[in-house]
Motif scaffolding. Structure first.
Motif, PDB file in Angstrom:
ATOM      1  N   VAL A  37       8.783  -3.828  36.840  1.00  0.00           N
ATOM      2  CA  VAL A  37       9.079  -5.129  36.672  1.00  0.00           C
ATOM      3  C   VAL A  37      10.623  -5.187  35.966  1.00  0.00           C
ATOM      4  N   GLY A  41      12.419  -6.149  38.939  1.00  0.00           N
ATOM      5  CA  GLY A  41      11.704  -7.466  38.719  1.00  0.00           C
ATOM      6  C   GLY A  41      12.521  -8.808  39.240  1.00  0.00           C
ATOM      7  N   ASP A  42      13.673  -9.009  38.557  1.00  0.00           N
ATOM      8  CA  ASP A  42      14.279 -10.116  38.900  1.00  0.00           C
ATOM      9  C   ASP A  42      14.797  -9.984  40.406  1.00  0.00           C
ATOM     10  N   ALA A  45      11.944 -10.932  42.468  1.00  0.00           N
ATOM     11  CA  ALA A  45      11.350 -12.377  42.409  1.00  0.00           C
ATOM     12  C   ALA A  45      12.299 -13.348  43.203  1.00  0.00           C
ATOM     13  N   TYR A  50       8.473 -12.411  47.884  1.00  0.00           N
ATOM     14  CA  TYR A  50       7.929 -12.294  46.593  1.00  0.00           C
ATOM     15  C   TYR A  50       6.377 -12.599  46.175  1.00  0.00           C
ATOM     16  N   PRO A  52       3.826 -12.182  43.214  1.00  0.00           N
ATOM     17  CA  PRO A  52       3.684 -11.840  41.433  1.00  0.00           C
ATOM     18  C   PRO A  52       2.634 -10.774  41.586  1.00  0.00           C
ATOM     19  N   ALA A  56       3.183  -7.190  39.756  1.00  0.00           N
ATOM     20  CA  ALA A  56       2.742  -7.057  38.441  1.00  0.00           C
ATOM     21  C   ALA A  56       1.581  -5.762  38.578  1.00  0.00           C
ATOM     22  N   THR A 124       4.126  -7.738  31.798  1.00  0.00           N
ATOM     23  CA  THR A 124       5.023  -7.573  32.917  1.00  0.00           C
ATOM     24  C   THR A 124       5.869  -9.083  32.950  1.00  0.00           C
ATOM     25  N   GLN A 125       4.969 -10.110  32.646  1.00  0.00           N
ATOM     26  CA  GLN A 125       5.385 -11.499  32.841  1.00  0.00           C
ATOM     27  C   GLN A 125       6.453 -11.770  31.833  1.00  0.00           C
ATOM     28  N   LEU A 128       9.542 -10.100  32.703  1.00  0.00           N
ATOM     29  CA  LEU A 128      10.153 -10.797  33.754  1.00  0.00           C
ATOM     30  C   LEU A 128      10.825 -12.168  33.115  1.00  0.00           C
ATOM     31  N   GLY A 132       8.416 -15.309  35.663  1.00  0.00           N
ATOM     32  CA  GLY A 132       7.167 -15.050  35.149  1.00  0.00           C
ATOM     33  C   GLY A 132       6.129 -15.900  35.612  1.00  0.00           C
TER      34      GLY A 132
END
Lengths: 247, 298
Positions: A37, A41-42, A45, A50, A52, A56, A124-125, A128, A132
């Motif tokens: 992530v 991650g970005d 996303a 994507y 999640p 994750a 992870t969120q 993010l 997230g």
């Protein structure tokens, strides 16, 4: 039965290797999840497909190596050390012995995997940031529960294989390449992928996703159900073999 | 009371245990003797329900081992000294065994004291000497204070000190009035403590006899005779009901005394070069008994 369960619990928890493999699971799942992530991650996303859940819990595949090692140590490890003779002299009812062993192994993995899944989601969120999700996001609670059940059921499959193969190196040589490499690769082969999703780990992985893919032929709950069927079938086979064979 | 009836174990063509029938009466120490590979361990494994007999039954107190509710309370077993996980401590090894049969936790401390492992209780089995492992195995066997003990090669690989210890221990078990079946490939070791002998060779029962009777039968009447016509004399002695083996040029004769051998030779005009009888050790008797069947089997 409680006596047999207590015995298996003491056996599993008095070995350092049990705690080391469980620690390895936590580090692999949470660490790789956060690492992935943090690095992509970005970018991920922003992709149209994507998922999640997949990102994750990206570390689950690596965590499974720890699950496999633990499962093999608890089962084939008894044969490697010949402690299985002591075990079966103490508990001659082989069905009870196997049931207690599988239960204890499954409980250890379940508790570890549940705590890891929750921690991994939160970590992870948080990393993010804006894109997230949380447990309140539709499907995410289910995916997190699946991230605890999937390794648990896989552990049952692997413990049963360990009891069948009765050899640590043999069981590891069978299980690690299969679940770490072969099974994920089969899912990429166009003509095989619709069949490959029925393999134990692939079926479990379906349950960790928030969105279904074009190749998916069943939903998340069915995925866990299919994995549970694999676990039940493997346990039955192990029980049948344990009853028939000389120890 | 251990009852073995027609017990047989085949591995493909190989017959490891061949139609064994014997009893181990209550309160006796019975030595289960035979060379390595004679079928002793396989028999004990079938008694413990680890291996499935090809034919026959093995019962302890009238029941198959697998049907015993809390088996460690009825039967204690020492199988091989390596059967404790090396990464576990001695205490933890005994703790899980006690838990498996719902035995009180204080038994762990008691058996550790009994075998003299109290100070090593917290150490991992990996660091144990063979003698210490053997003691731990005996502690495990005694955990449920069972009236019946099955001990497979308890003195195997022990040093002099360990052998002395386990000998004294066996005597103690017998004095407690327990029923003990102890296997060994070293006859002299266990004969000192045994009441009864079971001797097996190539999976078959060769002797099932009280120790004094075995001594009288096998160690007293042994004749050594040398002649220029060994084949002829051997035939004559066999016809007279004796057992004859060859021993570098001489014959060893069992079952008849020297006078009888001399009389047979004289009657048939076989010139003797040497004739005598000598006492011999239990170990010799055992080796010759098992050697005879090996020839018969070949």
């Amino acid at each position: 039965m409680t006596a047999v369960l207590r015995a298996e619990w003491i056996k599993a928890t008095t070995l350092r290797s049990t705690w080391l493999t469980l620690l390895g699971y936590v580090v692999a799942v949470a660490g790789i999840g956060v690492g992935v992530v943090a690095s992509v991650g970005d970018v991920e996303a922003a992709q149209p497909d994507y998922d999640p859940g997949t990102i994750a819990f990206y570390g689950l595949n690596f965590g499974h190596v720890a699950v496999i090692v633990l499962a093999v140590l608890l089962t084939a490890g008894e044969y490697a050390r010949k402690t299985v003779h002591t075990s079966l002299v103490a508990v001659p009812r082989r069905g009870a012995f196997l049931a207690a062993k599988l239960t204890v192994g499954a409980v250890l993995v379940l508790v570890t995997a549940a705590a890891t899944a929750l921690a991994t989601l939160l970590l992870t969120q948080a990393v993010l940031g804006a894109p997230g999700v949380s447990l309140a996001t539709p499907g995410m609670l289910r995916a997190t529960v699946a991230a605890a059940l999937y390794p648990t059921l896989l552990a049952v499959v692997c413990m049963a294989v360990g009891m069948l193969v009765r050899d640590q190196a043999g069981a590891l040589a069978l299980l690690v390449p299969f679940f770490f490499l072969l099974s994920p690769l089969l899912e990429l082969v166009p003509v095989l992928q619709r069949a490959a999703v029925f393999l134990p780990d692939r079926a479990g992985a379906v349950a960790v996703r928030l969105h279904s893919r074009p190749i998916d032929v069943f939903g998340p709950v069915a995925g866990l159900g299919i994995l549970a069927l694999w676990a039940a079938a493997a346990a039955l086979l192990a029980w049948w073999a344990l009853r028939r064979r000389d120890a | 009371m251990i009852e073995v009836r027609g017990l047989t174990k085949r591995y493909g063509e190989v017959v490891a245990v061949d139609d064994l029938t014997f009893d181990v009466p209550e309160g006796t120490v019975t030595a289960f003797l035979g060379r390595n590979g004679a079928g002793k361990s396989t028999t004990l494994r079938m008694l413990l329900g680890l291996d499935r007999p090809t034919a026959g039954t093995a019962r302890i107190g009238g029941r198959a081992y697998a049907d015993l509710e809390r088996p460690l309370r009825s039967v204690g077993a020492l199988l091989d000294s390596s059967a404790a996980h090396p990464a576990r401590t001695a205490r933890d090894h005994l703790r899980w065994l006690a838990a498996s049969n719902a035995l009180p936790a204080h038994r762990v401390r008691e058996v550790l004291d009994l075998v003299g492992l109290r100070s090593a209780a917290g150490r991992r089995v990996r660091g144990f000497s063979l003698g210490m492992r053997q003691r731990l195995g005996i502690a495990a066997a005694l955990l449920g204070d069972p009236p019946v003990l099955l001990l497979d090669e308890p003195v195997n690989g022990l040093d002099a000190e360990g052998i002395r210890w386990s000998r004294a221990f066996l005597r103690g078990l017998a004095a407690d009035g327990r029923t003990v079946l102890v296997s060994s490939h070293l006859m002299g070791e266990v004969a000192q403590t045994a009441d009864h002998l079971l001797v097996v060779g190539s999976g078959r029962l060769l002797a099932d006899t009280p120790l004094p009777a075995f001594l009288a039968e096998h160690t007293a009447r042994r004749v050594r005779v040398r002649t220029a016509q060994p084949d002829r004399l051997r035939g004559l002695l066999l016809a007279a009901g004796a057992t004859v083996t060859r021993d570098d040029g001489a014959l060893r004769v069992f079952g008849v005394d020297a006078a009888h051998v001399g009389a047979v030779a004289a009657r048939h005009g076989v010139p003797l070069l040497e004739l005598g009888s000598d006492g011999r050790s239990l170990e010799d008797a055992f080796l010759e008994l098992t050697a005879a069947t090996r020839e018969a089997a070949a």
